[in-house]
Design a protein around this motif. Structure first.
Motif, PDB file in Angstrom:
ATOM      1  N   PRO A  95       3.407   4.075  58.277  1.00  7.69           N
ATOM      2  CA  PRO A  95       4.298   4.322  59.415  1.00  7.69           C
ATOM      3  C   PRO A  95       5.667   3.678  59.251  1.00  7.69           C
ATOM      4  O   PRO A  95       6.666   4.202  59.750  1.00  7.69           O
ATOM      5  N   HIS A  96       5.721   2.543  58.553  1.00  9.43           N
ATOM      6  CA  HIS A  96       7.007   1.877  58.335  1.00  9.43           C
ATOM      7  C   HIS A  96       7.881   2.695  57.374  1.00  9.43           C
ATOM      8  O   HIS A  96       9.101   2.774  57.556  1.00  9.43           O
ATOM      9  N   CYS A  97       7.250   3.286  56.368  1.00 10.33           N
ATOM     10  CA  CYS A  97       7.989   4.153  55.437  1.00 10.33           C
ATOM     11  C   CYS A  97       8.538   5.371  56.175  1.00 10.33           C
ATOM     12  O   CYS A  97       9.680   5.779  55.959  1.00 10.33           O
ATOM     13  N   TYR A  98       7.715   5.918  57.054  1.00 14.11           N
ATOM     14  CA  TYR A  98       8.128   7.092  57.835  1.00 14.11           C
ATOM     15  C   TYR A  98       9.294   6.739  58.760  1.00 14.11           C
ATOM     16  O   TYR A  98      10.281   7.476  58.858  1.00 14.11           O
ATOM     17  N   ALA A  99       9.202   5.589  59.403  1.00  9.88           N
ATOM     18  CA  ALA A  99      10.267   5.149  60.312  1.00  9.88           C
ATOM     19  C   ALA A  99      11.560   4.818  59.565  1.00  9.88           C
ATOM     20  O   ALA A  99      12.651   4.883  60.144  1.00  9.88           O
ATOM     21  N   PHE A 100      11.431   4.481  58.279  1.00  2.05           N
ATOM     22  CA  PHE A 100      12.580   4.121  57.455  1.00  2.05           C
ATOM     23  C   PHE A 100      13.368   5.353  57.014  1.00  2.05           C
ATOM     24  O   PHE A 100      14.552   5.256  56.680  1.00  2.05           O
ATOM     25  N   GLU A 101      12.735   6.513  57.035  1.00  6.74           N
ATOM     26  CA  GLU A 101      13.352   7.741  56.523  1.00  6.74           C
ATOM     27  C   GLU A 101      14.707   8.077  57.161  1.00  6.74           C
ATOM     28  O   GLU A 101      15.665   8.373  56.440  1.00  6.74           O
ATOM     29  N   PRO A 102      14.846   8.046  58.494  1.00  9.78           N
ATOM     30  CA  PRO A 102      16.142   8.402  59.085  1.00  9.78           C
ATOM     31  C   PRO A 102      17.267   7.433  58.730  1.00  9.78           C
ATOM     32  O   PRO A 102      18.442   7.768  58.855  1.00  9.78           O
ATOM     33  N   THR A 103      16.892   6.231  58.285  1.00 14.39           N
ATOM     34  CA  THR A 103      17.903   5.241  57.899  1.00 14.39           C
ATOM     35  C   THR A 103      18.252   5.359  56.425  1.00 14.39           C
ATOM     36  O   THR A 103      19.430   5.337  56.044  1.00 14.39           O
ATOM     37  N   ILE A 104      17.233   5.505  55.581  1.00 14.70           N
ATOM     38  CA  ILE A 104      17.495   5.496  54.144  1.00 14.70           C
ATOM     39  C   ILE A 104      18.060   6.816  53.628  1.00 14.70           C
ATOM     40  O   ILE A 104      18.877   6.826  52.701  1.00 14.70           O
ATOM     41  N   ASN A 105      17.681   7.938  54.235  1.00 11.32           N
ATOM     42  CA  ASN A 105      18.122   9.232  53.706  1.00 11.32           C
ATOM     43  C   ASN A 105      19.639   9.424  53.736  1.00 11.32           C
ATOM     44  O   ASN A 105      20.229   9.853  52.734  1.00 11.32           O
ATOM     45  N   PRO A 106      20.329   9.102  54.848  1.00  9.99           N
ATOM     46  CA  PRO A 106      21.800   9.216  54.838  1.00  9.99           C
ATOM     47  C   PRO A 106      22.448   8.264  53.841  1.00  9.99           C
ATOM     48  O   PRO A 106      23.482   8.580  53.252  1.00  9.99           O
ATOM     49  N   TRP A 107      21.838   7.093  53.661  1.00 16.05           N
ATOM     50  CA  TRP A 107      22.351   6.112  52.696  1.00 16.05           C
ATOM     51  C   TRP A 107      22.248   6.657  51.280  1.00 16.05           C
ATOM     52  O   TRP A 107      23.193   6.561  50.493  1.00 16.05           O
ATOM     53  N   VAL A 108      21.109   7.253  50.960  1.00 15.98           N
ATOM     54  CA  VAL A 108      20.900   7.833  49.632  1.00 15.98           C
ATOM     55  C   VAL A 108      21.910   8.946  49.373  1.00 15.98           C
ATOM     56  O   VAL A 108      22.463   9.053  48.271  1.00 15.98           O
ATOM     57  N   ALA A 109      22.169   9.742  50.381  1.00 14.39           N
ATOM     58  CA  ALA A 109      23.088  10.878  50.231  1.00 14.39           C
ATOM     59  C   ALA A 109      24.510  10.437  49.883  1.00 14.39           C
ATOM     60  O   ALA A 109      25.273  11.217  49.295  1.00 14.39           O
ATOM     61  N   LYS A 110      24.863   9.195  50.226  1.00 11.04           N
ATOM     62  CA  LYS A 110      26.222   8.700  49.988  1.00 11.04           C
ATOM     63  C   LYS A 110      26.332   7.761  48.790  1.00 11.04           C
ATOM     64  O   LYS A 110      27.394   7.186  48.547  1.00 11.04           O
ATOM     65  N   LEU A 111      25.253   7.596  48.046  1.00  4.37           N
ATOM     66  CA  LEU A 111      25.310   6.684  46.896  1.00  4.37           C
ATOM     67  C   LEU A 111      26.300   7.193  45.850  1.00  4.37           C
ATOM     68  O   LEU A 111      26.367   8.401  45.588  1.00  4.37           O
ATOM     69  N   PRO A 112      27.051   6.285  45.219  1.00  3.30           N
ATOM     70  CA  PRO A 112      28.021   6.698  44.204  1.00  3.30           C
ATOM     71  C   PRO A 112      27.338   7.197  42.931  1.00  3.30           C
ATOM     72  O   PRO A 112      26.126   7.014  42.738  1.00  3.30           O
ATOM     73  N   ALA A 113      28.121   7.813  42.070  1.00  6.26           N
ATOM     74  CA  ALA A 113      27.585   8.470  40.880  1.00  6.26           C
ATOM     75  C   ALA A 113      26.940   7.506  39.891  1.00  6.26           C
ATOM     76  O   ALA A 113      26.110   7.917  39.072  1.00  6.26           O
ATOM     77  N   ASP A 114      27.303   6.216  39.959  1.00  6.70           N
ATOM     78  CA  ASP A 114      26.738   5.271  38.985  1.00  6.70           C
ATOM     79  C   ASP A 114      25.397   4.690  39.449  1.00  6.70           C
ATOM     80  O   ASP A 114      24.843   3.803  38.788  1.00  6.70           O
ATOM     81  N   VAL A 115      24.869   5.198  40.564  1.00  2.00           N
ATOM     82  CA  VAL A 115      23.587   4.719  41.088  1.00  2.00           C
ATOM     83  C   VAL A 115      22.560   5.849  41.039  1.00  2.00           C
ATOM     84  O   VAL A 115      22.829   6.968  41.485  1.00  2.00           O
ATOM     85  N   ASN A 116      21.400   5.541  40.492  1.00  2.00           N
ATOM     86  CA  ASN A 116      20.304   6.504  40.422  1.00  2.00           C
ATOM     87  C   ASN A 116      19.191   6.059  41.359  1.00  2.00           C
ATOM     88  O   ASN A 116      18.603   4.993  41.172  1.00  2.00           O
ATOM     89  N   PHE A 117      18.929   6.871  42.390  1.00  2.00           N
ATOM     90  CA  PHE A 117      17.883   6.548  43.350  1.00  2.00           C
ATOM     91  C   PHE A 117      16.597   7.277  43.009  1.00  2.00           C
ATOM     92  O   PHE A 117      16.607   8.467  42.688  1.00  2.00           O
ATOM     93  N   ARG A 118      15.479   6.553  43.108  1.00  2.00           N
ATOM     94  CA  ARG A 118      14.170   7.145  42.839  1.00  2.00           C
ATOM     95  C   ARG A 118      13.171   6.726  43.907  1.00  2.00           C
ATOM     96  O   ARG A 118      13.190   5.575  44.351  1.00  2.00           O
ATOM     97  N   ARG A 119      12.324   7.664  44.298  1.00  4.45           N
ATOM     98  CA  ARG A 119      11.155   7.318  45.104  1.00  4.45           C
ATOM     99  C   ARG A 119       9.949   7.280  44.169  1.00  4.45           C
ATOM    100  O   ARG A 119       9.762   8.196  43.361  1.00  4.45           O
TER     101      ARG A 119
END
Length: 212
Positions: free
Chosen positions: A59-83
């Protein structure tokens, strides 16, 4: 007049410098984050890697989604995000294999949120690959191809790799963040969802400066 402007500018720089130093001082290894004894290699050398270790049933991962997703979308090109799915046995492994299968098929990005919603809003359990296949078919994913991929040797190898990564990270819960294979932290140690991402930003910058 010119001297007054210069003095004011220097004072402003000084204030920002003090604020930046104070902010850095507030973040300490051993408190907000842990430094891994043995750094874990990243998947894309030359980029700063940020990993979110998660579980669909958390449930904590699910609740984190609305916060982390916009952040991931704005990460600069030198950052690689993985789940990476945490697979600590039982239903964790089953859900983890589901994620790996969707990722291997190249459809994880379009189905990920729907899977989370199905578990936490519709109370679906997804205990069998057949149940998963029936659901992802409603999301436009080929049912037969999903089952074939889920049971493939390729996915079995990827599952084993992800299990080892979680072990190498020393993670014991989710959601857990790892920056560049060196720093591990979570919502509890960071102080909350927003603070977790601020800490990630700070450690990303730390790694960026270290590479210069």
């Amino acid at each position: 007049m010119r001297n007054l402007v210069i003095s004011a500018a220097l004072a402003l720089v000084s204030v920002f410098g003090i604020a930046s130093t104070a902010q850095a001082a507030d973040i300490e290894a051993g408190e907000q984050y842990k430094v891994l004894k043995d750094p874990v290699p990243v998947s894309e050398p030359g980029k700063i890697e940020v990993v979110e270790l998660f579980w669909y049933g958390c449930p904590h991962c699910y609740a984190f989604e609305p916060t982390i997703n916009p952040w991931v979308a704005k990460l600069p090109a030198d950052v690689n995000f993985r789940r990476i799915p945490a697979m600590f046995g039982g239903i964790w492994d089953i859900h983890g294999q589901m994620f790996v299968t969707l990722e291997a098929m190249g459809v994880e990005h379009s189905v990920h949120t729907a899977v989370f919603d199905a578990i936490h809003k519709e109370h679906k359990m997804f205990k069998t690959p057949e149940e998963m296949a029936d659901f992802v078919a409603t999301q436009g994913v080929d049912k037969t191809k999903f089952l074939e991929t889920y049971k493939s040797f390729a996915v079995a190898g990827l599952v084993a790799k992800d299990k080892k990564l979680a072990q190498d990270y020393g993670a014991t819960g989710v959601p857990t963040m790892i920056v560049n294979g060196k720093y591990r932290f979570d919502l509890g140690s960071a102080g909350g969802p927003e603070e977790t991402l601020k800490l990630a930003d700070t450690l990303i910058e730390k790694e960026r400066q270290a590479s210069k």
